[in-house]
Design a protein around this motif. Structure first.
Motif, PDB file in Angstrom:
ATOM      1  N   MET A   1       0.746  -1.183  -0.329  1.00  0.00           N
ATOM      2  CA  MET A   1      -0.065  -0.053  -0.129  1.00  0.00           C
ATOM      3  C   MET A   1       0.659   1.629  -0.113  1.00  0.00           C
ATOM      4  SD  MET A   1      -2.783   1.469   2.485  1.00  0.00           S
ATOM      5  CE  MET A   1      -2.939  -1.143   3.353  1.00  0.00           C
ATOM      6  N   ASP A   2       0.189   2.063  -0.851  1.00  0.00           N
ATOM      7  CA  ASP A   2       1.369   3.532  -1.195  1.00  0.00           C
ATOM      8  C   ASP A   2       0.775   4.483   0.631  1.00  0.00           C
ATOM      9  OD1 ASP A   2      -1.220   4.689  -1.072  1.00  0.00           O
ATOM     10  OD2 ASP A   2      -0.165   6.044  -3.115  1.00  0.00           O
ATOM     11  N   ARG A   3       1.586   5.281   1.053  1.00  0.00           N
ATOM     12  CA  ARG A   3       1.977   6.373   2.027  1.00  0.00           C
ATOM     13  C   ARG A   3       0.575   7.175   2.250  1.00  0.00           C
ATOM     14  NH1 ARG A   3       5.138   7.807   5.737  1.00  0.00           N
ATOM     15  NH2 ARG A   3       4.670   9.389   6.893  1.00  0.00           N
ATOM     16  N   ARG A   4       0.101   7.416   0.589  1.00  0.00           N
ATOM     17  CA  ARG A   4      -1.014   8.108   0.481  1.00  0.00           C
ATOM     18  C   ARG A   4      -1.864   6.944   1.571  1.00  0.00           C
ATOM     19  NH1 ARG A   4      -1.140  12.891  -2.088  1.00  0.00           N
ATOM     20  NH2 ARG A   4      -3.494  13.655  -2.599  1.00  0.00           N
ATOM     21  N   ALA A   5      -2.730   5.986   0.753  1.00  0.00           N
ATOM     22  CA  ALA A   5      -3.663   5.342   1.269  1.00  0.00           C
ATOM     23  C   ALA A   5      -3.082   4.707   2.420  1.00  0.00           C
ATOM     24  CB  ALA A   5      -4.075   4.372   0.146  1.00  0.00           C
ATOM     25  N   LYS A  11      -6.309   6.984   9.201  1.00  0.00           N
ATOM     26  CA  LYS A  11      -7.274   8.972   9.738  1.00  0.00           C
ATOM     27  C   LYS A  11      -8.313   7.322  10.236  1.00  0.00           C
ATOM     28  CE  LYS A  11      -7.952  12.753   8.421  1.00  0.00           C
ATOM     29  NZ  LYS A  11      -8.005  13.838   7.487  1.00  0.00           N
ATOM     30  N   ALA A  12      -8.468   7.001   8.908  1.00  0.00           N
ATOM     31  CA  ALA A  12     -10.167   6.737   8.898  1.00  0.00           C
ATOM     32  C   ALA A  12     -10.523   5.347  10.609  1.00  0.00           C
ATOM     33  CB  ALA A  12     -10.171   5.413   7.919  1.00  0.00           C
ATOM     34  N   GLN A 108      -1.658  14.164  14.275  1.00  0.00           N
ATOM     35  CA  GLN A 108      -0.505  12.936  12.471  1.00  0.00           C
ATOM     36  C   GLN A 108      -0.611  13.448  12.078  1.00  0.00           C
ATOM     37  OE1 GLN A 108      -0.556   9.415  13.746  1.00  0.00           O
ATOM     38  NE2 GLN A 108      -0.095   8.110  12.118  1.00  0.00           N
ATOM     39  N   CYS A 109       0.525  13.414  10.709  1.00  0.00           N
ATOM     40  CA  CYS A 109       0.538  14.410   8.961  1.00  0.00           C
ATOM     41  C   CYS A 109       1.087  13.195   8.919  1.00  0.00           C
ATOM     42  CB  CYS A 109       1.470  16.210   9.418  1.00  0.00           C
ATOM     43  SG  CYS A 109       1.296  16.613  10.904  1.00  0.00           S
ATOM     44  N   ARG A 110       0.292  13.356   7.487  1.00  0.00           N
ATOM     45  CA  ARG A 110       0.690  12.403   6.129  1.00  0.00           C
ATOM     46  C   ARG A 110       2.145  12.490   5.637  1.00  0.00           C
ATOM     47  NH1 ARG A 110      -3.271  13.006   1.739  1.00  0.00           N
ATOM     48  NH2 ARG A 110      -2.153  15.170   0.672  1.00  0.00           N
ATOM     49  N   GLN A 111       2.751  13.796   5.930  1.00  0.00           N
ATOM     50  CA  GLN A 111       4.267  14.003   5.323  1.00  0.00           C
ATOM     51  C   GLN A 111       4.619  15.098   5.919  1.00  0.00           C
ATOM     52  OE1 GLN A 111       4.866  14.261   1.061  1.00  0.00           O
ATOM     53  NE2 GLN A 111       3.128  15.374   0.675  1.00  0.00           N
ATOM     54  N   LEU A 112       5.863  15.645   6.426  1.00  0.00           N
ATOM     55  CA  LEU A 112       7.875  16.180   7.353  1.00  0.00           C
ATOM     56  C   LEU A 112       6.557  17.051   6.977  1.00  0.00           C
ATOM     57  CD1 LEU A 112       9.678  16.336   8.838  1.00  0.00           C
ATOM     58  CD2 LEU A 112      10.708  16.845   6.951  1.00  0.00           C
ATOM     59  N   GLN A 113       6.379  18.243   5.229  1.00  0.00           N
ATOM     60  CA  GLN A 113       5.710  19.303   4.445  1.00  0.00           C
ATOM     61  C   GLN A 113       4.677  19.813   4.722  1.00  0.00           C
ATOM     62  OE1 GLN A 113       5.103  19.088   0.184  1.00  0.00           O
ATOM     63  NE2 GLN A 113       4.806  21.296   0.672  1.00  0.00           N
ATOM     64  N   ASP A 114       3.378  18.408   5.774  1.00  0.00           N
ATOM     65  CA  ASP A 114       2.094  18.754   6.341  1.00  0.00           C
ATOM     66  C   ASP A 114       3.039  19.650   7.886  1.00  0.00           C
ATOM     67  OD1 ASP A 114       0.601  18.309   4.335  1.00  0.00           O
ATOM     68  OD2 ASP A 114       1.555  16.445   4.108  1.00  0.00           O
ATOM     69  N   ALA A 115       3.651  19.048   8.478  1.00  0.00           N
ATOM     70  CA  ALA A 115       3.683  18.776   9.893  1.00  0.00           C
ATOM     71  C   ALA A 115       4.822  20.274  10.235  1.00  0.00           C
ATOM     72  CB  ALA A 115       4.791  18.403  10.381  1.00  0.00           C
ATOM     73  N   GLN A 116       5.487  20.726   8.817  1.00  0.00           N
ATOM     74  CA  GLN A 116       5.813  21.934   9.083  1.00  0.00           C
ATOM     75  C   GLN A 116       4.919  23.235   9.049  1.00  0.00           C
ATOM     76  OE1 GLN A 116       9.246  20.322   6.035  1.00  0.00           O
ATOM     77  NE2 GLN A 116      10.236  22.588   6.227  1.00  0.00           N
ATOM     78  N   ILE A 117       4.311  22.875   8.116  1.00  0.00           N
ATOM     79  CA  ILE A 117       3.116  24.086   7.735  1.00  0.00           C
ATOM     80  C   ILE A 117       2.611  24.147   9.117  1.00  0.00           C
ATOM     81  CG2 ILE A 117       1.149  24.657   6.999  1.00  0.00           C
ATOM     82  CD1 ILE A 117       1.639  23.528   3.763  1.00  0.00           C
ATOM     83  N   LEU A 118       1.798  23.228   9.944  1.00  0.00           N
ATOM     84  CA  LEU A 118       1.378  23.541  10.784  1.00  0.00           C
ATOM     85  C   LEU A 118       1.995  24.100  11.963  1.00  0.00           C
ATOM     86  CD1 LEU A 118      -1.483  21.991  11.230  1.00  0.00           C
ATOM     87  CD2 LEU A 118      -1.058  20.073  12.695  1.00  0.00           C
ATOM     88  N   HIS A 119       3.511  23.434  12.437  1.00  0.00           N
ATOM     89  CA  HIS A 119       4.308  23.712  13.272  1.00  0.00           C
ATOM     90  C   HIS A 119       4.516  25.458  13.043  1.00  0.00           C
ATOM     91  CE1 HIS A 119       8.584  23.854  15.000  1.00  0.00           C
ATOM     92  NE2 HIS A 119       7.326  23.898  16.345  1.00  0.00           N
ATOM     93  N   SER A 120       4.445  26.094  11.320  1.00  0.00           N
ATOM     94  CA  SER A 120       4.213  27.753  11.501  1.00  0.00           C
ATOM     95  C   SER A 120       3.347  28.108  11.890  1.00  0.00           C
ATOM     96  CB  SER A 120       4.618  27.729  10.025  1.00  0.00           C
ATOM     97  OG  SER A 120       5.982  27.257   9.171  1.00  0.00           O
ATOM     98  N   VAL A 121       2.530  28.189  11.315  1.00  0.00           N
ATOM     99  CA  VAL A 121       0.730  28.584  12.623  1.00  0.00           C
ATOM    100  C   VAL A 121       1.124  27.762  13.769  1.00  0.00           C
ATOM    101  CG1 VAL A 121      -1.408  27.737  12.279  1.00  0.00           C
ATOM    102  CG2 VAL A 121      -0.663  27.612  10.435  1.00  0.00           C
ATOM    103  N   ALA A 122       1.591  27.289  14.170  1.00  0.00           N
ATOM    104  CA  ALA A 122       1.671  27.118  15.475  1.00  0.00           C
ATOM    105  C   ALA A 122       2.293  28.184  16.569  1.00  0.00           C
ATOM    106  CB  ALA A 122       1.957  26.026  16.241  1.00  0.00           C
TER     107      ALA A 122
END
Lengths: 259, 259
Positions: A1-5, A11-12, A108-122
């Motif tokens: 299964m790929d990472r996205r799936a 998540k579900a 929990q974030c799908r990839q590092l880039q998502d966590a980076q965005i959220l971290h900046s917001v925080a």
């Protein structure tokens, strides 16, 4: 299964499970943020607490810091008055400690880039102790944390060590911190909305545009002329906290330029 | 310039600069860790504080939390006695707050994998609020932080709000936390040494061996039979702190299995 799936499946699975907290549901002040995050395919929240005043009792002696012997005398997500604490303290025969704990949120974030965005917001919203965790197999979590706490021992072996006047004074400070925490939560929600909107826009735009756009977002020093940067207020800097890097008491060597 | 060379240049630049902290040098208790990290090509420290008891004065009113009006009445990296605080309090005519602040350490890492190793070491040593920051252009930092603090308002507009007996009681707790912090620093140093040794061994070993070895390291539940895992002690779990994920008061949904 790929990472996205794989992420989608997790998540579900996670969101279909019961809430195992003592309260059994998400705190009111943080519901909007939790819904906003869980509505996006790249995030899901795994734990949250909007902020609270708690009175804890530790065994018979706070110098024996055994977690097992700890119980809660009072938990409040709303401002408290002196009598709330006085009544709760009557149940204590060990060492009671009053704490204010600000927002804690694990995402929990799908990839590092998502966590980076959220971290900046925080960080931009004033949650300066936030940080990313990356597991051995790539599980990426963001913990949103603030430095804005309070931890005050009140009694020792059942004996109250402070006056009622002091408890009153202390609760004014705790309630004020709770208000400040609420403002930060609102700021976090607004910043998050802007960041996610921007993310959607850039995802749909031309790849070159996307890169350009990305490099311009989340500037520490906001350009007051740009509406999308308005969530980064100067307010953050006025609040007294353990801002490690600014602290002249911490041994510091110069940071290389941001890269 | 490739990333490796760029990091090397930054490190050299950073370490050649003067220490801009008020103290002007690295705290004694953290020198060994700082030297160990700076001796490795993949790390350099950018700020550190081993842990301290501080007495702060905030403007005229702690409810107006302006950082500008804040000054230090006492800073100690060693245990304190009541009279140290009583003397320092005499200088206060605003709101004085006693704090214990545990170790804070910022480490720039060459790549995410290096930060992950350091993060595991920090968590396993009891520094549970540690987290990674990844900048827009890839700058990777690890902040080592503990939850093990204390923050107690003592006076309001120059008036002492607690008794001398209470200050004595409070300092016993603060000194105890300082001791515990010191133990964690030692644990951190030992874990770090083991992790770096292991890293060197795996780097020099066969690639397949390396992957196998990596997957076995930093187990949360250590195998008592394996000497290299001995830094993960159960002691960590006995200490009372804001262990967010274990806290029944925080809204929690089940974590997917570690990946």
């Amino acid at each position: 299964m790929d990472r996205r799936a794989e992420f989608k499946r997790w998540k579900a699975q996670c969101l279909s499970k019961a809430d195992f907290s003592r309260k059994g549901c998400v705190d009111e002040d943080v519901v909007e943020i939790v819904q906003l995050l869980n509505g996006r395919e790249q995030f899901f929240t795994t734990s949250s607490c909007a902020g609270r005043i708690i009175l804890l009792e530790q065994g018979m002696d706070s110098l024996e810091v055994q977690k097992q012997n700890c119980c809660w005398l009072l938990v409040s997500h709303k401002p408290c008055v002196k009598d709330d604490v006085i009544v709760a303290l009557k149940k204590a025969n060990g060492d009671a400690i009053l704490k204010f704990e600000p927002l804690v949120l694990h995402v929990q974030c799908r990839q590092l880039q998502d966590a980076q965005i959220l971290h900046s917001v925080a960080i931009d919203s004033g949650f300066r102790n936030s940080g990313i965790t990356v597991g051995k197999r790539g599980k990426t979590m963001l913990a949103v944390r603030s430095t804005h706490g309070l931890e005050v021992p009140l009694s020792h072996k059942g004996k109250l060590m402070v006056t009622e006047e002091y408890i009153d004074f202390l609760l004014k400070i705790a309630n004020h911190k709770m208000e400040e925490n609420k403002k930060r939560i609102e700021r976090f929600y607004n910043c998050l909305q802007l960041a996610l909107e921007k993310e959607t826009t850039t995802t749909n735009s031309h790849p070159k545009e996307k890169i350009k756009e990305k490099n311009n977002s989340y500037k520490k020093k906001s350009n007051p002329g740009k509406a999308h940067d308005k969530c980064v207020t100067e307010e953050n800097d006025k609040v007294l906290e353990n801002d490690d890097d600014d602290d002249p008491g911490i041994s510091v060597t110069i940071f290389p330029e941001d890269y």
